[in-house]
Design an enzyme around this catalytic site. Sequence first.
Site, PDB file in Angstrom:
ATOM      1  N   CYS A  30      -2.223   3.970   1.561  1.00  0.00           N
ATOM      2  CA  CYS A  30      -1.106   3.115   1.986  1.00  0.00           C
ATOM      3  C   CYS A  30      -1.292   2.686   3.445  1.00  0.00           C
ATOM      4  O   CYS A  30      -1.373   3.537   4.336  1.00  0.00           O
ATOM      5  CB  CYS A  30       0.215   3.866   1.825  1.00  0.00           C
ATOM      6  SG  CYS A  30       1.619   2.984   2.535  1.00  0.00           S
ATOM      7  N   LYS A  57       7.102   9.281  -8.803  1.00  0.00           N
ATOM      8  CA  LYS A  57       7.556  10.060  -7.646  1.00  0.00           C
ATOM      9  C   LYS A  57       8.324  11.297  -8.073  1.00  0.00           C
ATOM     10  O   LYS A  57       9.166  11.227  -8.972  1.00  0.00           O
ATOM     11  CB  LYS A  57       8.460   9.187  -6.765  1.00  0.00           C
ATOM     12  CG  LYS A  57       7.755   7.979  -6.203  1.00  0.00           C
ATOM     13  CD  LYS A  57       8.735   6.933  -5.762  1.00  0.00           C
ATOM     14  CE  LYS A  57       7.992   5.626  -5.502  1.00  0.00           C
ATOM     15  NZ  LYS A  57       8.847   4.466  -5.586  1.00  0.00           N
ATOM     16  N   VAL A  70       6.639   5.752   1.432  1.00  0.00           N
ATOM     17  CA  VAL A  70       5.986   6.519   2.493  1.00  0.00           C
ATOM     18  C   VAL A  70       5.694   5.541   3.632  1.00  0.00           C
ATOM     19  O   VAL A  70       5.615   4.338   3.392  1.00  0.00           O
ATOM     20  CB  VAL A  70       4.683   7.178   1.984  1.00  0.00           C
ATOM     21  CG1 VAL A  70       4.989   8.254   0.966  1.00  0.00           C
ATOM     22  CG2 VAL A  70       3.696   6.165   1.409  1.00  0.00           C
ATOM     23  N   GLU A  83      10.211   5.099   7.394  1.00  0.00           N
ATOM     24  CA  GLU A  83       9.852   3.737   7.834  1.00  0.00           C
ATOM     25  C   GLU A  83       8.757   3.850   8.901  1.00  0.00           C
ATOM     26  O   GLU A  83       8.928   4.556   9.899  1.00  0.00           O
ATOM     27  CB  GLU A  83      11.042   2.936   8.369  1.00  0.00           C
ATOM     28  CG  GLU A  83      12.048   2.526   7.308  1.00  0.00           C
ATOM     29  CD  GLU A  83      11.458   1.587   6.250  1.00  0.00           C
ATOM     30  OE1 GLU A  83      10.789   0.606   6.606  1.00  0.00           O
ATOM     31  OE2 GLU A  83      11.667   1.862   5.056  1.00  0.00           O
ATOM     32  N   SER A  84       7.648   3.130   8.691  1.00  0.00           N
ATOM     33  CA  SER A  84       6.459   3.333   9.526  1.00  0.00           C
ATOM     34  C   SER A  84       6.707   3.152  11.025  1.00  0.00           C
ATOM     35  O   SER A  84       6.336   4.013  11.821  1.00  0.00           O
ATOM     36  CB  SER A  84       5.317   2.421   9.064  1.00  0.00           C
ATOM     37  OG  SER A  84       5.677   1.065   9.172  1.00  0.00           O
TER      38      SER A  84
END
Length: 239
Positions: A30, A57, A70, A83-84
């Site tokens: 990802c 999941k 993710v 949240e990245s």
Amino acid sequence: MSTEKSFAKGSAAPGPVPKDQIRLYSMRFCPFAQRTRLVLHAKGIKFETININLKEKPDWFLQKNPLGLVPVLETPAGEIIYESSITCEYLDEVYPEKKLLPSSPFAKAQQRMMLEHFSKIVPFFYRIPSAKRNGEDVSGMEAEMKEKLGKLNEELVQKKTKFFGGDSITMIDYMMWPHFERTEVYGVMNCLDHTPELKKWMERMLEDPAVKATMFSIEAHRAFYKSFIDGKPDYDYGL
């Protein structure tokens, strides 16, 4: 406990996060989770990884992040952050050694604005290959992507710096890198034909220890991407 193989529906939930670590819930391929991995590596933070099967999941994962996405961070106190960009800013604040965001509020705002601009490019990494597979004309999308990448190139030209925040890597470089790592796999390398400074930036990024620690080979990316397109994502490819 740090795991490579992904946890799927029906798997037992991992135990508490060890006191001296932070836990990252991730997926190996990802690009958004890679942002957080880059920051963890760049800052030398001790962490453990739990990979998640995003197609099936586990229920316990959905309790941690109802969005089912993710990256997710979990602290020994049971605090959950997802949240990245939020996870990366959190890590930069909580682990102040080797700051990746500038201390100046204006410079910090500039990086956030640049990330906002970059977020308008991200959809093209997915829309162009999808349209190609469907036999659609992608010339319009490619022209738009070239224009947006040209503006990023111009940013480097004007700044006369090696990276987007100066002559050393900062947060914005790590936020953008994962999608550039996949340009060849997504079939959009031609959109970089007229961006020489951006290409030099990519070459410099490849020399970075955190990038080296988190990246996959083109072959591995291709294999995962094909499995994803075929509707049977092989999250454990290569293990």
